[in-house]
Motif scaffolding. Structure first.
Motif, mmCIF file in Angstrom:
data_model
loop_
_atom_site.group_PDB
_atom_site.id
_atom_site.type_symbol
_atom_site.label_atom_id
_atom_site.label_comp_id
_atom_site.label_asym_id
_atom_site.label_seq_id
_atom_site.Cartn_x
_atom_site.Cartn_y
_atom_site.Cartn_z
ATOM 1 N N LEU A 1 2.784 -68.675 -63.804
ATOM 2 C CA LEU A 1 3.644 -69.839 -64.003
ATOM 3 C C LEU A 1 4.643 -69.974 -62.858
ATOM 4 C CD1 LEU A 1 4.657 -72.239 -65.609
ATOM 5 C CD2 LEU A 1 6.004 -70.661 -67.036
ATOM 6 N N MET A 2 5.188 -68.879 -62.366
ATOM 7 C CA MET A 2 6.142 -68.951 -61.266
ATOM 8 C C MET A 2 5.481 -69.536 -60.016
ATOM 9 S SD MET A 2 8.845 -66.125 -59.721
ATOM 10 C CE MET A 2 7.815 -64.780 -60.203
ATOM 11 N N VAL A 3 4.240 -69.149 -59.747
ATOM 12 C CA VAL A 3 3.519 -69.699 -58.603
ATOM 13 C C VAL A 3 3.318 -71.203 -58.779
ATOM 14 C CG1 VAL A 3 1.256 -69.773 -57.462
ATOM 15 C CG2 VAL A 3 2.370 -67.581 -57.893
ATOM 16 N N ALA A 4 2.952 -71.639 -59.979
ATOM 17 C CA ALA A 4 2.766 -73.072 -60.226
ATOM 18 C C ALA A 4 4.067 -73.836 -60.030
ATOM 19 C CB ALA A 4 2.214 -73.290 -61.637
ATOM 20 N N LEU A 5 5.184 -73.304 -60.551
ATOM 21 C CA LEU A 5 6.491 -73.944 -60.366
ATOM 22 C C LEU A 5 6.866 -74.001 -58.888
ATOM 23 C CD1 LEU A 5 8.494 -72.311 -63.295
ATOM 24 C CD2 LEU A 5 8.164 -74.778 -62.970
ATOM 25 N N LEU A 6 6.653 -72.916 -58.207
ATOM 26 C CA LEU A 6 7.001 -72.828 -56.793
ATOM 27 C C LEU A 6 6.256 -73.900 -55.986
ATOM 28 C CD1 LEU A 6 7.167 -69.524 -54.807
ATOM 29 C CD2 LEU A 6 5.734 -71.360 -53.967
ATOM 30 N N LYS B 1 1.295 -81.703 -53.546
ATOM 31 C CA LYS B 1 0.452 -81.807 -54.730
ATOM 32 C C LYS B 1 -0.946 -81.241 -54.459
ATOM 33 C CE LYS B 1 3.450 -83.999 -57.351
ATOM 34 N NZ LYS B 1 3.996 -83.389 -58.581
ATOM 35 N N PRO B 2 -1.038 -79.981 -54.079
ATOM 36 C CA PRO B 2 -2.370 -79.399 -53.882
ATOM 37 C C PRO B 2 -3.116 -79.326 -55.202
ATOM 38 C CG PRO B 2 -0.719 -77.682 -53.860
ATOM 39 C CD PRO B 2 0.030 -78.990 -53.891
ATOM 40 N N LEU B 3 -4.410 -79.478 -55.146
ATOM 41 C CA LEU B 3 -5.222 -79.449 -56.354
ATOM 42 C C LEU B 3 -5.531 -78.020 -56.763
ATOM 43 C CD1 LEU B 3 -7.760 -82.285 -55.429
ATOM 44 C CD2 LEU B 3 -5.731 -82.469 -56.888
ATOM 45 N N ASN B 4 -5.932 -77.893 -58.031
ATOM 46 C CA ASN B 4 -6.501 -76.643 -58.539
ATOM 47 C C ASN B 4 -5.509 -75.483 -58.523
ATOM 48 O OD1 ASN B 4 -9.061 -78.057 -58.645
ATOM 49 N ND2 ASN B 4 -9.156 -77.756 -56.436
ATOM 50 N N ILE B 5 -4.299 -75.735 -58.980
ATOM 51 C CA ILE B 5 -3.291 -74.690 -59.163
ATOM 52 C C ILE B 5 -3.122 -74.476 -60.666
ATOM 53 C CG2 ILE B 5 -0.902 -74.007 -58.761
ATOM 54 C CD1 ILE B 5 -2.610 -74.187 -56.224
ATOM 55 N N ALA C 1 0.164 -78.610 -64.364
ATOM 56 C CA ALA C 1 0.562 -79.712 -65.253
ATOM 57 C C ALA C 1 1.750 -79.292 -66.115
ATOM 58 C CB ALA C 1 -0.618 -80.131 -66.134
ATOM 59 N N PHE C 2 1.712 -78.064 -66.625
ATOM 60 C CA PHE C 2 2.836 -77.559 -67.429
ATOM 61 C C PHE C 2 4.072 -77.409 -66.551
ATOM 62 C CE2 PHE C 2 5.420 -74.395 -69.585
ATOM 63 C CZ PHE C 2 5.306 -74.750 -70.921
ATOM 64 N N ALA C 3 3.880 -76.953 -65.325
ATOM 65 C CA ALA C 3 5.012 -76.810 -64.399
ATOM 66 C C ALA C 3 5.666 -78.156 -64.136
ATOM 67 C CB ALA C 3 4.541 -76.173 -63.095
ATOM 68 N N ASP C 4 4.873 -79.200 -63.997
ATOM 69 C CA ASP C 4 5.425 -80.537 -63.783
ATOM 70 C C ASP C 4 6.311 -80.961 -64.953
ATOM 71 O OD1 ASP C 4 4.235 -80.859 -61.319
ATOM 72 O OD2 ASP C 4 2.490 -81.939 -62.093
ATOM 73 N N LYS C 5 5.876 -80.639 -66.166
ATOM 74 C CA LYS C 5 6.677 -80.983 -67.348
ATOM 75 C C LYS C 5 7.994 -80.194 -67.361
ATOM 76 C CE LYS C 5 2.737 -82.130 -70.336
ATOM 77 N NZ LYS C 5 1.984 -81.770 -71.567
ATOM 78 N N ALA D 1 8.472 -69.293 -51.029
ATOM 79 C CA ALA D 1 7.456 -70.297 -50.722
ATOM 80 C C ALA D 1 6.554 -69.945 -49.544
ATOM 81 C CB ALA D 1 8.111 -71.658 -50.500
ATOM 82 N N PRO D 2 7.084 -69.438 -48.440
ATOM 83 C CA PRO D 2 6.192 -69.163 -47.298
ATOM 84 C C PRO D 2 5.117 -68.124 -47.590
ATOM 85 C CG PRO D 2 8.494 -69.180 -46.607
ATOM 86 C CD PRO D 2 8.491 -69.168 -48.098
ATOM 87 N N TYR D 3 5.300 -67.345 -48.651
ATOM 88 C CA TYR D 3 4.379 -66.237 -48.917
ATOM 89 C C TYR D 3 3.568 -66.420 -50.194
ATOM 90 C CZ TYR D 3 7.717 -64.311 -45.606
ATOM 91 O OH TYR D 3 8.524 -64.132 -44.508
ATOM 92 N N PHE D 4 4.096 -67.181 -51.155
ATOM 93 C CA PHE D 4 3.428 -67.298 -52.456
ATOM 94 C C PHE D 4 2.910 -68.707 -52.731
ATOM 95 C CE2 PHE D 4 5.814 -63.390 -52.972
ATOM 96 C CZ PHE D 4 4.897 -62.570 -53.623
ATOM 97 N N ASP D 5 2.823 -69.548 -51.726
ATOM 98 C CA ASP D 5 2.110 -70.815 -51.867
ATOM 99 C C ASP D 5 0.626 -70.490 -51.697
ATOM 100 O OD1 ASP D 5 0.887 -73.245 -51.739
ATOM 101 O OD2 ASP D 5 2.221 -74.097 -50.218
ATOM 102 N N LEU D 6 -0.078 -70.367 -52.810
ATOM 103 C CA LEU D 6 -1.462 -69.896 -52.770
ATOM 104 C C LEU D 6 -2.439 -70.967 -52.324
ATOM 105 C CD1 LEU D 6 -1.601 -67.642 -55.962
ATOM 106 C CD2 LEU D 6 -0.919 -67.069 -53.630
ATOM 107 N N SER D 7 -1.928 -72.149 -51.998
ATOM 108 C CA SER D 7 -2.796 -73.170 -51.414
ATOM 109 C C SER D 7 -2.851 -73.038 -49.900
ATOM 110 C CB SER D 7 -2.299 -74.575 -51.795
ATOM 111 O OG SER D 7 -1.039 -74.852 -51.190
ATOM 112 N N GLN D 8 -2.084 -72.105 -49.356
ATOM 113 C CA GLN D 8 -2.029 -71.910 -47.906
ATOM 114 C C GLN D 8 -2.441 -70.484 -47.565
ATOM 115 O OE1 GLN D 8 -1.260 -74.509 -45.875
ATOM 116 N NE2 GLN D 8 -1.032 -75.763 -47.730
#
Length: 528
Positions: A84-89, A96-100, A104-108, A216-223
Motif C-alpha cells: 500500500l505504501m508503494v501504491a500511495l507513493l 499514472k503508471p498502469l498496473n500498480i 485505486a484504493f490509494a487514489d481514494k 520516491a527515487p528508489y521505491f517507484d516500481l514503475s521505474q
C-alpha cells in the motif's frame, strides 16, 4: 446434483446463491491456459511490473532480519503495508503508471485525506474473515494472490521450514536466479537510511508525505535504472531456463526466452504490430518450422482460442435472442426455431451450403467467405446490436468449420505435441474434431440442433454446476426448469489473455523497447 470424488453435491438445497459474472462459461479455456502456462512460466496476467519480483524478495529478506519471527499474521501485515505504501507513493508523484497493485484504493485514500499522514495500518492490515475494506482482499495482498505462485515457479521464494504459512526468499542456487540475489540487487542502489525509513513506516503503520521525496527515487516500481545490476538480473531471469527448480534443469526448455525473442522480432518489423496479430499470423503459418517448438505451441494455443471463442459466441447469441421473449423460453421450441434461423444465416456465410446435406460437405467443401479474424470481428464486436443473434451464432459455427478445414492436416502432429506436454485438457478442439468426424453423415440441421443442445446448453449447465460446488456463488447464465429455460445473465465472447502483452510490458520496463515500441540497442541484442 453433481457426483464428484464420491460426494453428491446438491447446491439447490443450500443457501441462496448470488450470481457472479463468471468467465469461461463453457469451460473451454483450460487448454489455452495450460498452453500459455507452459510457454510463459512465471508470468501471470497481472504481474506486469518486473520490479515487484525484486521488491517482494527484498521485503521477505527484510522481514526475516528486521522482524525475525515466523508469524504468518505479522508477515501478512508487513507485506500488505509495504504494498500500500508503494501504491500511495507512486500516486502521490502525480504520474499514472498502469498496473500498480492497490492504486485505486490509494487514489481514494489521497482524495479523502485531510492531512499529510496516511494510516497504512487502517488501509492494509488483515481483518478477521477477510479484507473487504482494505486495499486488497486476499490475505497476503497482491504478493500472495498474484506473485507468490509465479515467484515460486521461478525459484525466487519458498516457505519457511518452521511454518509453511510464512514465505521466505530462496538462497543462492545453481542453475537459476535466487531470491537472495534479487533482494541484494534491489537493495544495492538504495542507501541504507532510505531502506530503514521505509521499514520504520511499515512498523509504525504510517506514511508521511514528507517522506515522499526521500523514498520516491528508489521505491517507484514503475521505474528501473538502465544498466543496473537489478536490470541485468531481471533480464537473466526472463531469458533463463523455464523451470530452474526441476530436478534436471539442464533439460528445461527456453519457451519464455524464445517467446520474448519472437515478440521483439515481430515488433521490430513494424512498431504498430500487436501480440494479437502475432498470434494470428503464426496460426496462419501453422506454427512455422516444425523444429520451432515455441511457435508450434502458440499455434496450438490460437487454434483452441478460435474454438472456445466460437462456442462462446453461440452461447452469447442464444442469450441475446431471448430478449424478445423476456428471457423465458420453451427450450424444445426455441432450439428448433433458433436452428432454423442459424441455418438461413449459414447459407449467407457459406457459399453453396445446403442445410439438409451431410455435415461432411460443410467440413470438406469450398472455402468460407471470411477468414478467422473476420469471423472474430463479427462474433465478438462491441456493437453486437447491429448483428442479429442468429447471425452471430452462424458466424461462430462457420468459424468451427473453418478451423477444422484449415488445420485437420496438422491434427496428428499437434496431438503428439500436446500429449507430450499434458495440454490435451477437457474440451480441447482436437478431441472435439473426433466428434465432428463421428457426425459427418448427419445433416447440417441435425448437427446445429445437437450442438445447441448438447455442446452449449448441457455443457454450460455442467460447467456452472461444477464451478458452484457447495459454494455460495453461481456463474450460471440460465436455469432450466423442466422444458423451460430462464436467462439469468448475459455474456460476451472473447479471447483469453496469453500473457504476451505482459512480456512486452516487462520488456519496456527493462528498456528493451521504448515508449513508441521501437527496439533499443539492448532490445536488438536480444534478437540478434
Amino acid at each position: 446434483m453433481i457426483l464428484t470424488k464420491n460426494k453428491a453435491l446438491v447446491p439447490f438445497l443450500g443457501d441462496k446463491l448470488s450470481i457472479i459474472r463468471g468467465l469461461d462459461p463453457l469451460g473451454l479455456q483450460i487448454t489455452s491456459e495450460s498452453t500459455y502456462g507452459v510457454l510463459l512460466p512465471g508470468l501471470t496476467n497481472v504481474t506486469h511490473r518486473i520490479r515487484y519480483y525484486g521488491f517482494h524478495c527484498w521485503l521477505l529478506d527484510r522481514f526475516a532480519t528486521h522482524v525475525g519471527k515466523a508469524d504468518p499474521k505479522q508477515q501478512q501485515d508487513f507485506v500488505r503495508r509495504a504494498e500500500l505504501m508503494v501504491a500511495l507513493l507512486i500516486r502521490l508523484l502525480g504520474a499514472k503508471p498502469l498496473n500498480i497493485p492497490g492504486s485505486a484504493f490509494a487514489d481514494k485514500m489521497i482524495a479523502s485525506n485531510t492531512d499529510s499522514v496516511y494510516r497504512l495500518d487502517e488501509g492494509a492490515d488483515s481483518r478477521p474473515g477477510g479484507n473487504p475494506e482494505t486495499y486488497w482482499k486476499a490475505r497476503m495482498g497482491a504478493f500472495g494472490q498474484y506473485y507468490a505462485g509465479s515467484m515460486r515457479a521461478l525459484g525466487l521464494v519458498g516457505t519457511s521450514a518452521a511454518n509453511d504459512q510464512v514465505f521466505v526468499r530462496t538462497s543462492e542456487q545453481a542453475g537459476g536466479i535466487s531470491g537472495q540475489q534479487l533482494a541484494a540487487a534491489f537493495a544495492d542502489g538504495i542507501p541504507e537510511p532510505v531502506q530503514q525509513l521505509f521499514l520504520r513506516n511499515i512498523e509504525a503503520g504510517l506514511f508521511r508525505e514528507a517522506d515522499l521525496k526521500i523514498l520516491a527515487p528508489y521505491f517507484d516500481l514503475s521505474q528501473l535504472q538502465a544498466g543496473s545490476a537489478e536490470q541485468a538480473l531481471y533480464l537473466q531471469l526472463l531469458t533463463g531456463v523455464d523451470l530452474p527448480l526441476q530436478e534436471d534443469s539442464a533439460s528445461s526448455p527456453f519457451h519464455r526466452k524464445t517467446s520474448l525473442r519472437l515478440a521483439l522480432s515481430y515488433l521490430h518489423q513494424d512498431q504498430a504490430r500487436t501480440t494479437r496479430k502475432f498470434l494470428a499470423d503464426n496460426y496462419l503459418a501453422a506454427g512455422g518450422e516444425a523444429e520451432e517448438l515455441t511457435l508450434r505451441g502458440w499455434y496450438f494455443y490460437q487454434l483452441n482460442e478460435y474454438w472456445q471463442v466460437a462456442c462462446s459466441s453461440v452461447l452469447a447469441a442464444m442469450l441475446r435472442d431471448q430478449d424478445k421473449d423476456g428471457g423465458y423460453v420453451h427450450l424444445p421450441t426455441f432450439l428448433v426455431q433458433f436452428t432454423e434461423q442459424i441455418g438461413a444465416q449459414l447459407q449467407e456465410v457459406v457459399p453453396g451450403l445446403e442445410i439438409n446435406k451431410p455435415l461432411s460437405a460443410f467440413l470438406e467443401g469450398a472455402d468460407l467467405q471470411y477468414q478467422e479474424e473476420e469471423h472474430y470481428a463479427v462474433i465478438c464486436r462491441e456493437l453486437l446490436d447491429y448483428v442479429e443473434p442468429a447471425a452471430q451464432a452462424a458466424a461462430g459455427l462457420a468459424l468451427i468449420g473453418l478451423i477444422y478445414r484449415r488445420n485437420h492436416a496438422h491434427f496428428l502432429e499437434l496431438r503428439q505435441y500436446a500429449k507430450e506436454r499434458d495440454l490435451l485438457r477437457e474440451g480441447n478442439f482436437l478431441a472435439y474434431s473426433q466428434q465432428l468426424l463421428a457426425k459427418r453423415d448427419w445433416t447440417m440441421t441435425e448437427f446445429v440442433h445437437d450442438f445447441l443442445h448438447r455442446d452449449i446448453v448441457l455443457r454450460h449447465q455442467y460447467v456452472s454446476m461444477r464451478k458452484m460446488g457447495t459454494g455460495q456463488q453461481s456463474s450460471q447464465k440460465f436455469e432450466v426448469e423442466g422444458e423451460w429455460l430462464r436467462r439469468t445473465d448475459t455474456m460476451s465472447a472473447r479471447f483469453s489473455d496469453p500473457r504476451l502483452d505482459v512480456l512486452l510490458l516487462m520488456a519496456a520496463d527493462l528498456h528493451l523497447i521504448d515508449q513508441d515500441n521501437v527496439l533499443t540497442a539492448q532490445g536488438r541484442a536480444q534478437i540478434a
